[in-house]
Write an enzyme that holds these catalytic residues in place. Sequence first.
Site, short mmCIF file in Angstrom:
data_model
loop_
_atom_site.label_atom_id
_atom_site.label_comp_id
_atom_site.label_asym_id
_atom_site.label_seq_id
_atom_site.Cartn_x
_atom_site.Cartn_y
_atom_site.Cartn_z
N ASN A 1 0.94 -1.28 0.16
CA ASN A 1 -0.07 -0.17 0.12
C ASN A 1 0.75 1.25 -0.02
O ASN A 1 1.66 1.68 1.09
CB ASN A 1 -0.92 -0.16 1.25
CG ASN A 1 -1.76 1.02 1.42
OD1 ASN A 1 -1.86 1.94 0.42
ND2 ASN A 1 -2.60 1.18 2.43
N ARG B 1 -2.71 -2.20 -3.26
CA ARG B 1 -4.08 -1.33 -3.11
C ARG B 1 -3.93 -0.17 -3.88
O ARG B 1 -2.81 0.67 -3.92
CB ARG B 1 -3.88 -0.94 -1.53
CG ARG B 1 -5.05 -0.15 -1.32
CD ARG B 1 -5.05 0.96 -0.10
NE ARG B 1 -6.04 1.65 -0.15
CZ ARG B 1 -6.19 2.78 0.86
NH1 ARG B 1 -5.24 3.16 1.38
NH2 ARG B 1 -7.27 3.38 0.76
N HIS C 1 -12.84 3.14 0.56
CA HIS C 1 -12.75 2.39 1.49
C HIS C 1 -13.50 0.81 1.17
O HIS C 1 -13.82 0.34 2.04
CB HIS C 1 -13.42 2.80 3.05
CG HIS C 1 -12.88 3.99 3.67
ND1 HIS C 1 -13.53 4.88 4.26
CD2 HIS C 1 -11.61 4.08 3.69
CE1 HIS C 1 -12.79 5.77 4.76
NE2 HIS C 1 -11.40 5.32 4.51
N ARG D 1 -11.72 16.36 7.81
CA ARG D 1 -12.50 16.66 6.55
C ARG D 1 -13.99 16.94 7.14
O ARG D 1 -14.32 16.40 8.09
CB ARG D 1 -12.80 15.24 5.69
CG ARG D 1 -11.10 14.99 4.96
CD ARG D 1 -11.57 14.16 3.89
NE ARG D 1 -10.31 13.33 3.46
CZ ARG D 1 -10.16 11.90 3.47
NH1 ARG D 1 -11.05 11.39 4.04
NH2 ARG D 1 -8.99 11.55 3.10
N GLU E 1 -8.04 -4.93 5.87
CA GLU E 1 -8.12 -4.75 4.19
C GLU E 1 -6.86 -5.43 3.46
O GLU E 1 -7.23 -6.06 2.60
CB GLU E 1 -7.75 -3.38 3.93
CG GLU E 1 -8.84 -2.39 4.13
CD GLU E 1 -8.74 -0.95 4.41
OE1 GLU E 1 -9.02 -0.33 3.40
OE2 GLU E 1 -8.43 -0.55 5.54
#
Length: 398
Positions: free
Chosen positions: A7, A91, A180, A241, A384
């Site tokens: 990743n 990823r 996600h 955010r 993940e």
Amino acid sequence: MKVLVINCGSSSLKYQVLEMETESLLCKGLVERIGIEGSVLKHEKTGMDKYKLEVPMKDHKEAIGHVLETLIHETHGVASCMDEIGAVGHRVVHAGEKYASSVRITDDVILALQDCVSLAPLHNPPNLLGIAACQELMPDTPMVGVFDTAFHQTMPAESYIYAIPYEYYTKYGVRRYGFHGTSHRYVSERAAAMLGKKVSETKVITCHLGNGASITAIDGGKVIDTSMGFTPLEGLVMGTRCGDIDPAIIDFICKKEGLTISEVNNILNKKSGVLGISGVSSDFRDIEEAALKGNERAELALKVYANKVKFYIGAYMAELNGADAVVFTAGLGENGILMRRMICSDMENLGLVLCPKRNEVKGQEKVISTDESPVRILLIPTNEELMIAKDTYEIINK
Ligand code: ADP
């Protein structure tokens, strides 16, 4: 077969090696400060002390070179030679509308991912650098791309089309993509297993609450709606955010503060969310501590956050016409006892009854609703990397 999962971020990369016959983790690690002074590789072989390598790594190729050397290290390695690594799973954040599932990486796939760079200018370029570096260093090893957006490609148009001139979608691909996806897919599959039902017969709402946060409505294994949008800025309130806001705020703040649209966009991504409201931190541990000491803005940040998650659970309950389970995952979802309690409070009429005692748990797969709760509330740690490794293994062995 051993599968390496990579990743790649702009100046960091995370990796894991998994043994697929047993789906066990052999080692994991992190390289930080790639291309910056002070590059460091931190490696942990399962069951052993951590190993640290501090050498300059000017780019991703050098960083991955050191990762590969570490994987065959005499004491900290997990393979005797590189040929033992049967495949690499990468990823990748954005695959646009091109891929609805993971794929073996070919030249065509790389071209398609390059086409998506304008959609994910911060994420796809380092993801592609990681793929290129691995291909150079391991030319004979098959590679698979696993995309954050892919799982959400089943959304119907009424969920992904924005109410703006339609040609922005046809000309530029402006639509909801969602992110996600690998995490939502993993926990939704685990949820079905925990409920003892087939994925195809299960309706779940999955709440991935980490630094970034998103929530997804999944019917029979297919996403029907998700809260992140064209970019990860939309939807839930996050660490830094803003999530959903009135778009007219941007022009208003630009004029009031004399800022450009890009500057305001940056503020909405990096200085908003619970950090913006509380002024304390983007980390929920700090905010909870401040709230407990009486900091009113910290308390407000927690309330605004919880309210937004509640809002989406309600919306997705309506879209799904009821759900079997609501799942909490990622850093805050797995560890935030107080936040889960705040989100699930006063939801009995929607069928969610949290058991306060069962909720006193962190990072464990567990049912945290009461036995009577019509909708199960589940805590499921995400994984993940395992999902990426499983996809990689399956595709390579097809
Ligand atoms: P990322 O999106 O970077 O992968 P994580 O999934 O690791 O993030 O989640 C990070 C978030 O989880 C942080 O906001 C952190 O405050 C929160 N978190 C981690 N542990 C706890 C805890 N024990 N209590 C409350 N929040 C926690």
